[in-house]
Enzyme design. Structure first.
Site, mmCIF file in Angstrom:
data_model
loop_
_atom_site.group_PDB
_atom_site.id
_atom_site.type_symbol
_atom_site.label_atom_id
_atom_site.label_comp_id
_atom_site.label_asym_id
_atom_site.label_seq_id
_atom_site.Cartn_x
_atom_site.Cartn_y
_atom_site.Cartn_z
ATOM 1 N N ARG A 181 0.932 -1.146 -0.247
ATOM 2 C CA ARG A 181 0.173 0.039 -0.243
ATOM 3 C C ARG A 181 0.970 1.573 0.331
ATOM 4 O O ARG A 181 1.563 1.359 1.158
ATOM 5 C CB ARG A 181 -1.079 -0.180 1.366
ATOM 6 C CG ARG A 181 -1.488 1.221 1.250
ATOM 7 C CD ARG A 181 -2.858 1.314 2.201
ATOM 8 N NE ARG A 181 -2.556 1.173 3.047
ATOM 9 C CZ ARG A 181 -3.589 1.311 4.859
ATOM 10 N NH1 ARG A 181 -4.656 1.563 3.933
ATOM 11 N NH2 ARG A 181 -3.293 1.145 5.725
ATOM 12 N N ASP A 473 -3.987 3.525 14.615
ATOM 13 C CA ASP A 473 -2.303 3.906 13.035
ATOM 14 C C ASP A 473 -3.400 5.212 12.796
ATOM 15 O O ASP A 473 -4.033 5.890 14.027
ATOM 16 C CB ASP A 473 -2.900 3.028 12.517
ATOM 17 C CG ASP A 473 -4.514 3.067 11.503
ATOM 18 O OD1 ASP A 473 -5.254 3.865 11.986
ATOM 19 O OD2 ASP A 473 -4.000 2.151 10.449
#
Length: 565
Positions: A181, A473
């Site tokens: 990603r 996150d």
């Protein structure tokens, strides 16, 4: 990578050639293996061809956000109805290593975490250069090195305490399939600068840097070893952004002599505008698309950001009380599954934030209970796979999916013709409070505490942090700070009737900073300053990491070379 191991390039005294990429960040051990002249030339070509369209996309995002702020709700597009109504087209679908995706583990690309993920027994590893990675220069280049070594079966790591980590297998086909990603379109990489045809230098696009370096160094090797260059695409807001990525894939394949359609992309549906263009996104990427993922935490952040100024109706309760079973979230996930299976694409579920604690059986039991319930719901709803953030959760998730799928790789044949989602269903934000869920004093404190403590971790280069037995996150930190901003600006009161004000948040900040352990090198004061900037100001920064990156993570950059007058 220690600071002493880094050297800053000397500024060039000659005018750089147009269309080239310059290294202006410090060089460390083995960086030259990634930042080769040929790789930089490839990055320059990507930027020359696509950076203008990136800019157009960012301008379009601003326009779309302003429309929602002005009271114009998103809707399914009339001009693309023919795409949705045409039943004949399908996406490319699975490629080698992507047929079975029951359990995917997510995590950053530093060597230790990469080895743990590749030894985990998951079907797929989402190698995350985005929300789970703090974009320090060391992490950006070090992550590329770790991926390069892992693909070739030679990744190893020894911790400062002397503990060694090594891959359990050297055959790529025996490991979880790597799906990388890159960072989103809104981010830049200030340690590289692109020189355009006018001789002007600009910071590189982080998306093109992450994609380009990984593709250039690994595409051929991946194919040779029985896999391919696969990507998760974050933060897309619509079909035009998907078309840009499709054109990038086509160009990169042609440039390196790789057959068209070798790339596979899974798109994260994690913004409100993208939820209204799922089929269009699949259509634009159809030659290179494997599926969609329900990026639940960024999706919540996008909803808060989109409607933050639209009044009480759009105020969400505590984050912990906005579950995946509230009606507007159910509409989003059910539409995703139905859309994917209609077009032959995998539907991948999101990540439950609960994580186990091997030293605390009670915490682990709660994590198992929560994760099992979450994954059971996803499998029953028709998802083909799901995410976990910790290796110990893989068996629980796998059991729940195999209880529904059995030996089947997926359930693409389950078309979910029973799903009929209207725009109003996706926008029924008030439904989150319909069961009596409210904003609590504890929820406010949690948002401030988690936001600040995550930022402290991020500033130290750790982008995925276990906080209070939850994996946090950048996406969950965004929820925390955006909820606080929204509560302040909408005059929200807690369930006890106490107004949420900037002064109250300042008092909480002071307590959290005072209570934080005084460990050497902690960044709690800087973290509190960043949280204050993105939460207590009149303006709402679109992403908290943009200014924080420029203020705190950019280092050792050389001055720009002379440019034409």
């Amino acid at each position: 990578m220690t600071t002493s191991a880094l050297t800053t390039p000397r500024p060039s005294t000659t005018r750089p050639a147009p269309g080239t990429m310059q290294i202006v960040g410090p060089m460390g051990d083995r960086y030259a293996e990634i930042l080769t002249p040929a790789a930089l030339e490839f990055l320059g070509q990507l930027h020359e061809r696509f950076v203008g369209r990136r800019h157009e996309i960012l301008v379009e995002r601003q326009r779309s956000r302003q429309m929602i702020e002005d009271g114009i709700d998103p809707d399914f597009l009339a001009e693309t109805a023919h795409v949705r109504e045409d039943a004949s087209w399908r996406v490319a679908g699975a490629a080698p290593g992507l047929s079975r995706r029951h359990v995917e583990i997510t995590g950053p690309t530093d060597p230790k975490m990469a080895i743990n993920a590749l030894n985990s027994g998951a079907d797929v590893w989402l190698a995350d250069q985005e929300d789970a990675t703090s974009p320090t220069w060391e992490n950006v280049v070090g992550g590329q090195l770790a991926l390069r070594d892992a693909i070739r079966g030679r990744l190893a790591f020894t911790s400062p305490e002397g503990k060694t980590y090594a891959l359990a297998h050297t055959d790529l086909r025996a490991m979880p399939t790597i799906v990388m990603r890159p960072r989103g379109w809104h981010l830049i990489e200030k340690h590289l600068r692109f020189v355009d045809r006018a001789g002007q230098t600009t910071s590189a696009s982080a998306s093109l840097v992450d994609f380009g370096l990984y593709f250039f160094h690994n595409a051929d090797e991946l194919i040779t070893r029985g896999r391919g260059p696969y990507f998760y695409l974050p933060k897309l807001e619509g079909r035009r952004e998907a078309r840009l990525w499709d054109d990038i894939f086509t160009f990169a394949q042609e440039r390196l002599g790789i057959p068209h359609g070798t790339v596979r992309a899974t798109v994260l549906i994690e913004t409100l505008p993208a939820a209204f263009e799922m089929e269009e996104i699949l259509y634009e990427l159809r030659d290179h698309c494997a599926g969609l993922n329900a990026g639940r935490w960024d999706y919540l952040f996008s909803i808060i950001k989109s409607f933050r100024c639209r009044g009480e109706y759009f105020v969400l309760p505590d984050r912990s009380r906005v579950s995946m079973t509230v009606p507007f979230m159910r509409a989003y996930t059910e539409l995703l599954v139905a859309t994917c299976h209609k077009r032959g694409a995998h539907a991948i579920g999101g990540m439950s934030a609960f994580i186990p604690d091997r030293r605390n059986p009670e915490v682990t039991a709660k994590a198992e209970e929560q994760v099992r319930a979450d994954k059971r719901r996803e499998a029953t709803d028709g998802f083909d796979g799901t995410w976990v953030a910790h290796p110990d959760l893989i068996p629980f998730a796998r059991e729940e999916f195999e209880a529904v799928l059995g030996e089947r790789d997926n359930q693409l044949d389950r078309l979910r013709d029973d799903v009929h989602v209207e725009a109003a269903d996706l926008l029924d934000i008030r439904s989150a409070s319909a069961t009596g869920a409210t904003v609590s004093a504890a929820g406010l404190r949690t948002n401030v505490s988690v936001g600040v403590r995550y930022l402290e971790s991020w500033l130290r280069g750790v982008g995925a942090a276990a906080i209070d037995h939850l994996m946090e996150d950048a996406a969950t930190a965004e929820i925390s700070r955006s909820q606080v901003w929204q509560w302040i600006h909408n005059g929200t009161r807690t369930e006890g009737g106490v107004p949420i004000t900037a002064e109250r948040v300042e008092a909480l900040l002071a307590q959290i900073v005072d209570d934080f352990p005084r460990t050497p090198g902690n960044r709690i004061a800087d973290a509190a300053d960043i949280f204050r900037q993105v939460t207590l100001g009149e303006e709402f920064p679109t992403f908290l990491t943009i200014s924080a990156y420029s203020q705190h993570l950019v280092r050792g950059t050389a001055p720009s070379a002379p440019t034409p007058s």
